[in-house]
Design a protein around this motif. Structure first.
Motif, PDB file in Angstrom:
ATOM      1  N   GLY A 153       0.898  -1.128   0.131  1.00  0.00           N
ATOM      2  CA  GLY A 153       0.092   0.198  -0.034  1.00  0.00           C
ATOM      3  C   GLY A 153       0.976   1.291  -0.064  1.00  0.00           C
ATOM      4  O   GLY A 153       2.135   1.140  -0.214  1.00  0.00           O
ATOM      5  N   LEU A 154       0.253   2.297   0.187  1.00  0.00           N
ATOM      6  CA  LEU A 154       0.814   3.743   0.485  1.00  0.00           C
ATOM      7  C   LEU A 154       1.028   3.887   1.705  1.00  0.00           C
ATOM      8  O   LEU A 154       0.123   3.866   2.825  1.00  0.00           O
ATOM      9  CB  LEU A 154       0.017   4.833  -0.659  1.00  0.00           C
ATOM     10  N   VAL A 155       2.322   4.293   1.946  1.00  0.00           N
ATOM     11  CA  VAL A 155       2.678   4.931   3.434  1.00  0.00           C
ATOM     12  C   VAL A 155       3.620   6.181   3.436  1.00  0.00           C
ATOM     13  O   VAL A 155       4.341   6.046   2.358  1.00  0.00           O
ATOM     14  CB  VAL A 155       3.265   3.380   4.289  1.00  0.00           C
ATOM     15  N   GLY A 191       6.858   5.324   8.310  1.00  0.00           N
ATOM     16  CA  GLY A 191       5.600   4.680   8.588  1.00  0.00           C
ATOM     17  C   GLY A 191       5.954   2.849   8.524  1.00  0.00           C
ATOM     18  O   GLY A 191       7.351   2.692   8.255  1.00  0.00           O
ATOM     19  N   SER A 192       5.162   2.177   8.920  1.00  0.00           N
ATOM     20  CA  SER A 192       5.276   0.696   8.835  1.00  0.00           C
ATOM     21  C   SER A 192       4.269   0.042   8.104  1.00  0.00           C
ATOM     22  O   SER A 192       3.166   0.449   7.605  1.00  0.00           O
ATOM     23  CB  SER A 192       5.183   0.285  10.184  1.00  0.00           C
ATOM     24  N   SER A 201       9.983   2.050   9.910  1.00  0.00           N
ATOM     25  CA  SER A 201      10.960   2.965   9.327  1.00  0.00           C
ATOM     26  C   SER A 201      11.113   3.155   7.894  1.00  0.00           C
ATOM     27  O   SER A 201      12.328   3.127   7.376  1.00  0.00           O
ATOM     28  CB  SER A 201      12.392   3.087   9.923  1.00  0.00           C
ATOM     29  N   LEU A 202      10.080   3.034   7.253  1.00  0.00           N
ATOM     30  CA  LEU A 202      10.347   2.825   5.656  1.00  0.00           C
ATOM     31  C   LEU A 202      10.792   4.268   5.084  1.00  0.00           C
ATOM     32  O   LEU A 202      10.353   5.276   5.430  1.00  0.00           O
ATOM     33  CB  LEU A 202       8.709   2.492   5.209  1.00  0.00           C
ATOM     34  N   LYS A 203      11.689   3.959   3.995  1.00  0.00           N
ATOM     35  CA  LYS A 203      12.016   5.207   3.389  1.00  0.00           C
ATOM     36  C   LYS A 203      11.554   5.133   1.912  1.00  0.00           C
ATOM     37  O   LYS A 203      11.003   4.141   1.278  1.00  0.00           O
ATOM     38  CB  LYS A 203      13.610   4.848   3.093  1.00  0.00           C
ATOM     39  N   PRO A 204      11.595   6.319   1.297  1.00  0.00           N
ATOM     40  CA  PRO A 204      11.079   6.514  -0.208  1.00  0.00           C
ATOM     41  C   PRO A 204      11.820   5.321  -1.064  1.00  0.00           C
ATOM     42  O   PRO A 204      11.123   4.812  -2.005  1.00  0.00           O
ATOM     43  CB  PRO A 204      11.472   7.788  -0.645  1.00  0.00           C
ATOM     44  N   LEU A 239       2.453  -4.186  -4.334  1.00  0.00           N
ATOM     45  CA  LEU A 239       3.169  -2.831  -4.393  1.00  0.00           C
ATOM     46  C   LEU A 239       3.154  -2.056  -3.216  1.00  0.00           C
ATOM     47  O   LEU A 239       2.224  -2.056  -2.555  1.00  0.00           O
ATOM     48  CB  LEU A 239       2.293  -1.989  -5.420  1.00  0.00           C
ATOM     49  N   VAL A 240       4.439  -1.460  -2.861  1.00  0.00           N
ATOM     50  CA  VAL A 240       4.760  -0.857  -1.633  1.00  0.00           C
ATOM     51  C   VAL A 240       5.183   0.520  -1.991  1.00  0.00           C
ATOM     52  O   VAL A 240       6.166   0.595  -2.836  1.00  0.00           O
ATOM     53  CB  VAL A 240       5.705  -1.480  -0.774  1.00  0.00           C
ATOM     54  N   THR A 241       4.351   1.700  -1.813  1.00  0.00           N
ATOM     55  CA  THR A 241       4.765   2.952  -2.147  1.00  0.00           C
ATOM     56  C   THR A 241       5.160   3.664  -0.802  1.00  0.00           C
ATOM     57  O   THR A 241       4.293   3.747  -0.147  1.00  0.00           O
ATOM     58  CB  THR A 241       3.814   3.532  -2.950  1.00  0.00           C
ATOM     59  N   VAL A 242       6.117   4.449  -0.648  1.00  0.00           N
ATOM     60  CA  VAL A 242       6.589   5.339   0.446  1.00  0.00           C
ATOM     61  C   VAL A 242       6.877   6.613   0.061  1.00  0.00           C
ATOM     62  O   VAL A 242       7.434   7.010  -0.928  1.00  0.00           O
ATOM     63  CB  VAL A 242       7.928   4.841   0.993  1.00  0.00           C
ATOM     64  N   SER A 243       5.919   7.402   0.304  1.00  0.00           N
ATOM     65  CA  SER A 243       5.906   8.900   0.051  1.00  0.00           C
ATOM     66  C   SER A 243       7.009   9.663   0.898  1.00  0.00           C
ATOM     67  O   SER A 243       6.919   9.264   2.279  1.00  0.00           O
ATOM     68  CB  SER A 243       4.519   9.554   0.085  1.00  0.00           C
TER      69      SER A 243
END
Length: 116
Positions: free
Chosen positions: A9-11, A15-16, A81-84, A111-115
């Protein structure tokens, strides 16, 4: 054999997310399970794996945790601690323990999207 990945998802950065991969059609406990990812324009790369031990790509150590529930035939990837730069399609894969290092079975990806 089917591997069904979910949880992407979008995070926002920092975030986690927890990814799950449900396996069917195999004796789950006999397989090494791995997570890989492919970012846009890049090759697929290893993220983490679990058999009797766990293995991590250097950049995710301390932030990502791979685990498995053999009773549920499911492997997880807890991502903190997700990063773009972690934005990618994440794939789970399975490889029979004791066989060739090349993963034989692959899921469809999530799909993982990190904003930022």
């Amino acid at each position: 054999v089917q591997l069904q990945a979910s949880g992407g998802g979008l995070v926002q950065a920092g975030g986690s997310l927890r990814l799950s991969c449900a396996a069917s059609g195999l004796t789950f406990s006999r397989y090494r399970m791995g997570w890989f990812r492919q970012a846009p324009g890049k090759e697929r790369e290893f993220v983490a794996a679990i058999s009797n031990n766990t293995y991590y790509e250097d950049s995710v150590k301390g932030r990502f945790t791979i685990s498995r529930d053999n009773a549920k035939n499911t492997v997880y990837l807890q991502m903190n601690s997700l990063k773009p730069e972690n934005t990618a399609v994440y794939y789970c894969a399975a490889n029979l323990l004791g066989s060739s290092p090349k993963y034989r079975f692959w899921g469809q990806g999530t799909l993982v999207t990190v904003s930022s």
